[in-house]
Design an enzyme around this catalytic site. Structure first.
Site, short mmCIF file in Angstrom:
data_model
loop_
_atom_site.label_atom_id
_atom_site.label_comp_id
_atom_site.label_asym_id
_atom_site.label_seq_id
_atom_site.Cartn_x
_atom_site.Cartn_y
_atom_site.Cartn_z
N GLU A 121 0.78 -1.13 -0.10
CA GLU A 121 -0.02 -0.08 0.06
C GLU A 121 0.93 1.37 0.11
O GLU A 121 1.86 1.33 0.86
CB GLU A 121 -0.98 0.09 1.13
CG GLU A 121 -2.03 -1.40 1.00
CD GLU A 121 -3.01 -1.38 2.38
OE1 GLU A 121 -3.01 -0.29 2.96
OE2 GLU A 121 -3.47 -2.46 2.32
N GLU A 188 -7.83 1.20 -5.69
CA GLU A 188 -9.02 0.89 -5.04
C GLU A 188 -10.06 2.18 -4.65
O GLU A 188 -9.44 3.06 -3.79
CB GLU A 188 -8.61 0.03 -3.79
CG GLU A 188 -9.93 -0.55 -2.84
CD GLU A 188 -9.58 -1.64 -1.86
OE1 GLU A 188 -8.26 -2.04 -1.74
OE2 GLU A 188 -10.37 -2.04 -0.95
O1 KIV Z 1 -5.94 -8.03 0.31
C1 KIV Z 1 -6.61 -7.86 -1.24
O2 KIV Z 1 -7.26 -8.96 -1.12
C2 KIV Z 1 -6.43 -6.73 -1.98
C3 KIV Z 1 -7.41 -6.58 -3.08
C4 KIV Z 1 -8.71 -6.51 -2.51
C5 KIV Z 1 -7.09 -5.69 -4.12
O3 KIV Z 1 -5.83 -6.05 -1.69
#
Ligand code: KIV
Length: 267
Positions: A121, A188
């Site tokens: 992230e 997202e």
């Molecule tokens: O952790 C996850 O599954 C994700 C997706 C929702 C993109 O980051």
């Protein structure tokens, strides 16, 4: 409905070519060998071992309790079953706070977990980390917009980049992360128009979730696609099992819908 048989392994180069040729990239999460094999066979291009496993596998309220050991274990389960798809694993909460820590943990995901790319992230703060990972030969996906690991800091899930300043910040972060060597972006929950601008501005593949239909590819959490998520399902998700008779057909229907741009619907 067709099964998209892969003729060869999906590499970063292939994903790049798909972007250039405007062929949509179908991505899904998986956490175990049975589902990984099924997704691989159904033509999913990219399988993400997501830290969403905190919720859908471990029954926790968020992703923040997921550890490196959890990620390595589930990455091993998935990578042992995949023959074609490109595999990404999430770097969990607080496992990439410094360059050294990020390098050590990315090494474990790749060497022990068997994945090809790590996802973190990211905002401007992670630019130096992405740069170092990239220069050391690690393929990196930068996850922008709604960042679930910030849940306790930001409070709640909501649309990001919906004012002038935060949308400019996101555009700038995307540019800097790409310049630093990110090989993929994941957006997202950001406005469709902003996702489109970032996708058009990027030479690397851009995958969206809750970010409209104009990204280079789409991703969903497997349990959302099958309608078995415990608790709340996000608004942008779709249950593909509802209109099909078995799990395999549901996954094929998802891949078809992404490839034909019928999911997500244009707003
Ligand atoms: O952790 C996850 O599954 C994700 C997706 C929702 C993109 O980051």
């Amino acid at each position: 409905m067709s099964v998209h048989h892969h003729t060869k392994n999906i590499t970063l180069k292939r994903l790049q070519a798909m972007k250039s040729q405007a062929e949509k990239i179908a991505c899904l999460t998986a956490y175990d060998a049975s589902f990984a094999a099924l997704l691989d066979d159904a033509g999913v291009d990219v399988v993400l071992v997501g830290d969403s496993l905190g919720m859908v596998i471990q029954g926790r309220e968020s992703t923040v309790s997921v550890t490196m050991d959890d990620m390595i274990y589930h990455s091993q389960c998935v990578s042992s079953a995949i023959r074609h798809a490109f595999i990404i694993a999430d770097m969990p909460f607080m496992t990439y706070t410094s360059v050294e820590q990020a390098l050590d943990n990315a090494t474990d995901l790749i060497q022990l977990g068997g994945v090809q790319m790590v996802k973190l992230e990211a905002s401007i703060r992670q630019v130096s980390i992405v740069k170092e990972l990239s220069e050391c030969g690690v393929a990196v996906c930068a996850h922008l917009g709604l960042r679930p690991q910030y849940i306790h800091k930001l409070g709640g899930d909501s649309l990001q980049g919906n004012d002038e300043k935060s949308s400019e910040d996101l555009l700038r972060s995307a540019e800097h992360l790409q310049t630093a060597g990110a090989d993929m972006l994941l957006l997202e929950c950001i406005p469709d128009t902003l996702a489109r601008r970032i996708t058009d501005n990027s030479s690397i593949p851009v995958i969206g979730i809750g970010a409209g239909s104009d990204c280079d590819g789409q991703i969903l959490v497997l349990q959302d696609v099958l309608g078995i998520t415990p608790g709340m399902t996000p608004k942008f998700a779709k249950n593909f099992l509802a209109d099909t008779h078995d799990i395999r057909s549901a996954i094929v229907a998802y891949v078809d819908a992404v490839k034909s741009s019928s999911f997500p619907l244009k707003s």
